[in-house]
Design an enzyme around this catalytic site. Structure first.
Site, PDB file in Angstrom:
ATOM      1  N   CYS A 157       0.650  -1.006   0.652  1.00 39.15           N
ATOM      2  CA  CYS A 157      -0.260   0.051  -0.208  1.00 39.15           C
ATOM      3  C   CYS A 157       0.693   1.603  -0.155  1.00 39.15           C
ATOM      4  CB  CYS A 157      -1.076  -0.018   0.800  1.00 39.15           C
ATOM      5  SG  CYS A 157      -1.962   1.547   1.386  1.00 39.15           S
ATOM      6  N   CYS A 187       0.817   3.094   4.080  1.00 40.32           N
ATOM      7  CA  CYS A 187       0.674   2.448   5.151  1.00 40.32           C
ATOM      8  C   CYS A 187       2.050   1.226   4.818  1.00 40.32           C
ATOM      9  CB  CYS A 187      -0.833   2.384   5.833  1.00 40.32           C
ATOM     10  SG  CYS A 187      -1.129   0.783   5.198  1.00 40.32           S
ATOM     11  N   CYS A 221      -7.175  -0.846   1.476  1.00 43.95           N
ATOM     12  CA  CYS A 221      -6.665  -1.806   1.993  1.00 43.95           C
ATOM     13  C   CYS A 221      -7.382  -2.020   3.796  1.00 43.95           C
ATOM     14  CB  CYS A 221      -5.519  -0.903   2.192  1.00 43.95           C
ATOM     15  SG  CYS A 221      -3.849  -1.077   3.521  1.00 43.95           S
ATOM     16  N   CYS A 280      -5.273   0.526   6.382  1.00 35.20           N
ATOM     17  CA  CYS A 280      -5.565   1.535   6.806  1.00 35.20           C
ATOM     18  C   CYS A 280      -6.172   2.417   5.887  1.00 35.20           C
ATOM     19  CB  CYS A 280      -3.887   2.232   6.293  1.00 35.20           C
ATOM     20  SG  CYS A 280      -4.338   2.044   4.120  1.00 35.20           S
ATOM     21  N   CYS A 289      -8.804  -5.036 -10.282  1.00 39.99           N
ATOM     22  CA  CYS A 289      -8.435  -3.576 -10.847  1.00 39.99           C
ATOM     23  C   CYS A 289      -7.854  -3.121  -9.728  1.00 39.99           C
ATOM     24  CB  CYS A 289      -9.828  -3.296 -11.474  1.00 39.99           C
ATOM     25  SG  CYS A 289      -9.721  -1.525 -13.333  1.00 39.99           S
TER      26      CYS A 289
END
Length: 175
Positions: free
Chosen positions: A83, A86, A131, A134, A155
């Site tokens: 991510c 984070c 995510c 976070c 996607c």
């Protein structure tokens, strides 16, 4: 002319991410709730101070990058996608496939790395991938992925991800 190009790009983006998953949730993923607690939590001002304007738009405001613009579309090396907000590990590049949609596509996430939310922003229901660490917006999940594996297509906006090559240490979570 520029207006027509922008409208065309938006039309392509809407069509390419439409699939038969619009009425169903992806199997095996946790669904986010409005009261979801995330391990990494920041105010919007804190996120703005550490993310680029483009990252903030996509990760925190659920924006979408233009198709065919991410360098990750062509990244095929072994490694982990984390991510961009984070640094939590989200995808292994071995589960990537060429979808032709213009965005990096994966047939599965790392177990427990994402949560799903329902997205009705463009007039029909889509499964939004976030995510799990976070709550940042990553992209959407559809049921038109490779049948020989999961049948899913994650996607994902390339801006939402950072690539860590195999053998390189993953960064610590950005807390």
């Amino acid at each position: 002319m520029i207006k027509n190009l922008l409208l065309g790009a938006l039309a392509i983006a809407a069509i390419s991410c439409k699939s038969n998953a619009q009425e169903k949730s992806a199997d095996g993923e946790t669904t986010a709730s409005n009261t979801q607690d995330y391990k990494v939590s920041k105010t919007e001002a804190e996120w703005q101070s550490i993310l680029t304007p483009e990252e903030f738009n996509i990760l925190r405001e659920a924006g979408t990058e233009p198709p065919f613009t991410s360098p990750l579309n062509e990244e095929t090396s072994p490694g982990t996608l984390i991510c961009a907000a984070c640094y939590a590990p989200l995808y292994e590049n071995e589960h990537k496939f060429k979808s032709g949609t213009g965005w990096p596509s994966y047939d599965r996430a790392i177990d427990g790395a994402i949560v799903l939310d329902s997205d009705m922003k463009i007039g029909y229901k889509r499964d939004e991938a976030k995510c799990a660490t976070c709550g940042s917006h990553l992209g959407h999940i559809f049921n038109d992925g490779p049948e020989e594996t999961t049948g899913k297509r994650h996607c994902i906006n390339g801006v939402a991800l950072d690539f860590v090559p195999e053998g390189q240490a993953l960064p610590e979570l950005r807390k």
